[in-house]
Write an enzyme that holds these catalytic residues in place. Sequence first.
Site, mmCIF file in Angstrom:
data_model
loop_
_atom_site.group_PDB
_atom_site.id
_atom_site.type_symbol
_atom_site.label_atom_id
_atom_site.label_comp_id
_atom_site.label_asym_id
_atom_site.label_seq_id
_atom_site.Cartn_x
_atom_site.Cartn_y
_atom_site.Cartn_z
ATOM 1 N N SER B 45 1.945 -4.035 3.185
ATOM 2 C CA SER B 45 1.787 -3.993 1.558
ATOM 3 C C SER B 45 0.551 -2.776 1.316
ATOM 4 C CB SER B 45 1.182 -5.360 0.921
ATOM 5 O OG SER B 45 0.760 -4.994 -0.371
ATOM 6 N N GLU B 46 0.874 -2.133 0.482
ATOM 7 C CA GLU B 46 -0.250 -0.942 -0.141
ATOM 8 C C GLU B 46 -1.436 -1.775 -0.608
ATOM 9 O OE1 GLU B 46 3.044 -1.940 -1.348
ATOM 10 O OE2 GLU B 46 3.993 -0.162 -2.447
ATOM 11 N N SER B 47 -1.232 -2.933 -0.763
ATOM 12 C CA SER B 47 -2.846 -3.542 -1.276
ATOM 13 C C SER B 47 -3.639 -3.492 -0.027
ATOM 14 C CB SER B 47 -2.544 -5.071 -1.635
ATOM 15 O OG SER B 47 -1.769 -5.787 -0.854
ATOM 16 N N ALA B 68 1.282 -6.055 -2.599
ATOM 17 C CA ALA B 68 1.621 -5.051 -3.680
ATOM 18 C C ALA B 68 2.127 -5.402 -5.270
ATOM 19 C CB ALA B 68 2.389 -3.848 -3.156
#
Lengths: 222, 222, 233, 233
Positions: B45-47, B68
């Site tokens: 995840s981009e988070s 994300a």
Amino acid sequence: MGVRERLARRAAREIRHGMVVNLGIGIPTLVPGFVPPDVQVLFHSESGILGYGGRPRPGLEDPYMINAGGEPVTALPGASYFDSAIAFGMIRRGRLDMTILGALQVSARGDLANWLVPGRRVPGMGGAMELAQKAKRVVVVTTHTARDGEPKILAECSYPLTARAAVDLIITEMAVIEVTPSGLVLREVAAAYTVDQVIAATGAPLRIPPVVDRYGEDEGRA
Amino acid sequence: MGVRERLARRAAREIRHGMVVNLGIGIPTLVPGFVPPDVQVLFHSESGILGYGGRPRPGLEDPYMINAGGEPVTALPGASYFDSAIAFGMIRRGRLDMTILGALQVSARGDLANWLVPGRRVPGMGGAMELAQKAKRVVVVTTHTARDGEPKILAECSYPLTARAAVDLIITEMAVIEVTPSGLVLREVAAAYTVDQVIAATGAPLRIPPVVDRYGEDEGRA
Amino acid sequence: MDVGMQAATGKVVSLDRALSVITDGVALMYGGFGGVGTPPTLVEGILEKGVRNLTLIGNDAGMPEVGVGPLIVNRRVARLIATHIGSNPVAGELMHRGELEVEFSPQGTLAERIRAGGMGLGGILVDVGLGTVAEKGRQQLAVGGRSYLVEPALVADVAIVYAARADLLGNLVYEKTARNFNPLVAMAGRVTIAEAGEIVPLGALDPETIVTPGVFIDMVVQSRGIKWKWSWE
Amino acid sequence: MDVGMQAATGKVVSLDRALSVITDGVALMYGGFGGVGTPPTLVEGILEKGVRNLTLIGNDAGMPEVGVGPLIVNRRVARLIATHIGSNPVAGELMHRGELEVEFSPQGTLAERIRAGGMGLGGILVDVGLGTVAEKGRQQLAVGGRSYLVEPALVADVAIVYAARADLLGNLVYEKTARNFNPLVAMAGRVTIAEAGEIVPLGALDPETIVTPGVFIDMVVQSRGIKWKWSWE
């Protein structure tokens, strides 16, 4: 006390409480020994630590813990480890209050040459370019002249530069010289030398203000 | 099982054991529910997490833990947290085996448009450009046509692009279409549709190979 | 403020002192991803102080009630540099009405631009977005026979971050995915303020686990508590 | 090698397997700072395997007996990209005799070039070295009215790092200043091999403290022990 220790002791006086300071290899590594205990300093190393302390006792060295000069160090409370990219981010971003570096040559404009002697020694610049160009204050500690007696403080550097217009203060065994926009200004003369001797050993014009302090009064001639 | 779930189920079949996979928002977030337990996947995840697991039970959500899409997730053994720069370094460096994304339009060359409807909706591209351009395999899940019946699979996208020549596979409720260097190839037709219906609903030339598989045989018409 | 002196004397300040550097028209960079990891006490303080005409730089527009969302909803923001505004419909409305200028950047590119600012670089070269509108307004440069966009570094007058724990030197650790843009933003402020869930004594943080070294942090304020448990409520 | 499959099945391999990707003429990037943090077992393996004509990319030339020093002393290196060679006099001699090509880079610039490679960027813009020989062979570019050198990203065929601990997915933690260039180098190899002091099961590393996520690591080998306790001996 030898010349190296006297230079380190004088350089230590430039450090103020609370500063973030990086020390180059050689004489600068002796500086921490001369910082008074009530002056708290965060020492920074390109090897990836902020807040290192003195050398551990013999036998207690940690093989994972070195400063940029390869010397064993300890970590003080509040220290942090980080990679070398972050170490230099701190430098480029101007978060270093001071660096104390050695020099091969310094020019009247504060140009610094300290990484290459053409035809002789090519050790490489390591992190000196970043430190010289980006630290808020750049203090150079160096012998006043080279071994062959040639001045190291010059109108122009002849060796390849580390950084242009970078040096703020030059500390030698003879004198303390400030680099100002209008050239070099003699601030202090070592107890063992005269102003004329300093002028004679300096390869660049030196402005002599009405008051020039002495330093190292308690030491006598080297 | 609704259309969204059927698309997610079909997309899940693209995932192989050991893959590193990023899921876009919307239908792709339903994919993990259809991955067999023996197929181990590292979800990215981009988070700033690699190795996240399913949604925690209600009441056990951790306010510090989202994917994300803003959904609460858990961490599996072997997970790691990192900042968003590192999250995208993984993507740009080609360390993602697959991404499953939604689409507004896909072209015959695999151009993807999924971040802006001119004059109507400008949500922004988020991380879609990196994912579409850099993941090793880009799978799009989308309804075959827009709400107004207009084809979303087109000779050329009319909306601003997310990435050029990015999409490898298009999964819709009607068909599975592969993007090849020579154009779109129909690979599967959903149980509820005919090849002719798929051709009619597609805005780009579709090559029909001798064998076209069926998918979703067990489901009946939606 | 003498950052050097702060280094030794502790950087913990009151909310009012921290807010004093956030004034009308400043460029304000913030950590957070969908509001998770955006410092709630600082945002609330900015809102209550009545600061206007802000330029915001961060991942997204939050939600109307979460992250930087309330600053946008309450018309305190003139300009936003972000990767998406999809979770805050008010931001989209204001943009369409011409009351909010929005510059979009691909998420990974924005992260690296912020990091580059924090690291004292001039910018980065990236090939993401070639052939798309991301090319607009960008120099292009060939390196090693390949084309790249020149993406300028971003710094801000003030950067605000949320950390799980901070020590007196401003060393920070984050928690799970609330880390996101925070370590990058923490380095890219001319002044950086960290809101911390917990403020701990020197030596309480394992130096091996510190994510943001305190040298990048100018002020630390105590958080009044996070309030971003929203998306599943 | 199917990296994807490795991700789930574990990446721990024998030294021989790891060395199989290090062949004559490869560009080899290494972590370490004055030898501290350079993987000693891998370097010894490379030496014993007899690999020649290497291009080395890393901070320094080690010492004659430490770090990558032995590879240089034993004439296995054709080219070196580094920031200094001062601690290995043999490197200087070979350079002067024309038997070793050396390209110097400022230390922070080299660190960022390696990171840029690892992050899939094309390069960085940096103003360090303007007005010095560091300008040589570099494009210059103006961004926001200021001049910068364009420093291309660096990647290598193989990257080798030393980690204190690795898990089966290749997640890495380092120890103290042995971290240095390692997390950067770890991301910049087409294939990256981590030598670990200890290999631990999945879940044994706190995900919050992992410095290098395993997705960047292709192979993990067990270290036979560090041997860089030299500088004060």
